[in-house]
Write an enzyme that holds these catalytic residues in place. Structure first.
Site, PDB file in Angstrom:
ATOM      1  CB  VAL A 138      28.183  38.962 -99.709  1.00 49.24           C
ATOM      2  CG1 VAL A 138      28.473  40.305 -98.817  1.00 49.24           C
ATOM      3  CG2 VAL A 138      29.489  37.928 -99.710  1.00 49.24           C
ATOM      4  N   GLY A 139      26.459  35.919-100.093  1.00 48.86           N
ATOM      5  CA  GLY A 139      26.280  34.777-100.978  1.00 48.86           C
ATOM      6  C   GLY A 139      27.393  34.054-101.391  1.00 48.86           C
ATOM      7  CE  LYS A 140      32.051  33.902 -97.161  1.00 41.60           C
ATOM      8  NZ  LYS A 140      30.950  34.889 -96.594  1.00 41.60           N
ATOM      9  CB  THR A 199      24.368  31.077-103.217  1.00 40.98           C
ATOM     10  OG1 THR A 199      23.670  31.122-102.142  1.00 40.98           O
ATOM     11  CG2 THR A 199      23.506  31.279-104.580  1.00 40.98           C
ATOM     12  CG  ASP A 238      32.086  29.768 -92.961  1.00 44.80           C
ATOM     13  OD1 ASP A 238      32.190  29.764 -91.674  1.00 44.80           O
ATOM     14  OD2 ASP A 238      31.357  30.492 -93.366  1.00 44.80           O
ATOM     15  CB  CYS A 292       8.019  47.828-104.045  1.00 47.91           C
ATOM     16  SG  CYS A 292       9.363  47.371-103.461  1.00 47.91           S
TER      17      CYS A 292
END
Length: 349
Positions: free
Chosen positions: A29-31, A33, A57, A281
């Site tokens: 989920v983007g931890k 970042t 991690d 789109c």
């Protein structure tokens, strides 16, 4: 009464008292970042202070995020002189612990050594406990000048880029895990100590080891007190606007509350904001419709939280300069109309 909380992490970034910031959530989920962006903003907003970003991690991504190799020793980020990063290796920590045990007692026939080895490998959460012990060791030993043992870096805030939810929750259960471990060791020492001495075990070495474990427990208990103090510690939840991620976030928040840990910020990543696209789109419009549905649910469920909405960009967010650009939306809300150009102006690393 509905609270009108700022949809940014600006209050967190500007808070003077925080010593520990945990960043966690479901995998993918983007931890990394988000934790990197928080660390970058802290370093930018407080140039006179030192900050440390730690990955607990096992699948480390900090090196990829900053395009710079990090390891188990804290290393300065190139381009940000007051930010350091490190990646903790639980396997290396386990190896170090076993080596220390051998130093206290080098008798290969000592039954206590075998029992200890089995226990340390079987207790739930031992990997997370060892990771945290490694964190404490490096924080304690980190020096500005390696030749001057008295000159240590004083980090204003330490940010944790944590493992996916389950590992993180076990990580935060560390004090009880260590108490269980220490209790078993002490019990064995009392009941089996005389027998170990008769069999050739070194009583002095065993005593030294138990004293060290007592010291570790004392240090961890002190840190645990800080973890439950909202002035010193907070947890930032990271998610995407989908059902499973929202469900996992709610479960995690409930567990964090049971640990009496402060949590009042949620970062929602990978949002499309398709309503403001000139030529969206069909797939983007469809996914944005789904995202808005769960965003509405989050807004209702977490009205007393700082709910930060971050855009999905056209490229990966890697390197200090890209992180600086992206992280500013932790301080000022992303405006799809005004900030749309950011999606394409990021430089690939």
């Amino acid at each position: 009464m509905e609270l009108d909380l700022e949809p940014t992490l600006k209050p967190l970034i500007e808070q003077d008292t925080l010593k520990w910031i945990f960043v966690g959530g479901k995998g993918g989920v983007g931890k990394t970042t988000t934790s990197s962006s928080i660390a970058v903003q802290l370093a930018l907003q407080h140039p006179e202070s030192e900050f440390l970003l730690i990955s607990t991690d096992p699948a480390h991504n900090l090196s990829d995020a900053f395009c710079q190799k990090f390891g188990k020793e804290a290393r300065k980020v190139e381009g940000l002189s007051n930010l350091s990063c490190m990646e903790i290796d639980p396997e290396a920590a386990m190896s170090d612990l076993q080596q220390q045990a051998q130093q206290y007692n080098n008798d290969p026939n000592d039954p206590l050594k075998s029992i200890m080895s089995d226990m340390t490998g079987s207790i739930p959460g031992i990997d997370e406990a060892l990771s945290f012990m490694e964190v404490l060791k490096h924080i304690k030993n980190q020096k500005v000048n390696e030749n001057d043992s008295k000159d240590k870096i004083s980090y204003r805030t330490i940010i944790f880029d944590t493992a996916p939810t389950g590992h993180t929750l076990r990580f935060l259960q560390l004090p009880s895990t260590l108490q269980k471990l220490l209790g078993k060791f002490q019990q064995l020492s009392g009941k089996l100590g005389p027998m170990m001495s008769m069999l050739g075990g070194g009583a002095g070495g065993q005593q030294d080891m138990f004293e060290k474990l007592n010291e570790v427990q004392k240090n961890v208990a002190e840190v645990n007190e800080q973890f439950t103090d909202p002035e010193l510690t907070t947890f930032v939840c990271v998610c995407i606007s989908e059902f499973l991620s929202l469900y996992e976030t709610e479960r995690m928040i409930q567990e964090l509350m049971s640990y009496k840990m402060d949590v009042n910020s949620i970062v929602v990543n990978q949002l499309l904001f398709a309503d403001d696209d000139e030529n969206p789109c069909l797939r983007c419009v469809s996914r944005w419709k789904m995202q808005k549905k769960y965003l509405d649910q989050m807004a209702e469920l977490y009205e007393d939280y700082h709910l930060v909405k971050m855009p999905l960009l056209g490229t990966e967010i890697r390197g200090v300069e890209n992180l600086k650009k992206f992280s500013k939306f932790l301080m000022v809300p992303y405006d799809p109309k005004k900030d749309r150009g950011l999606i394409t102006e990021m430089k690939e690393q």
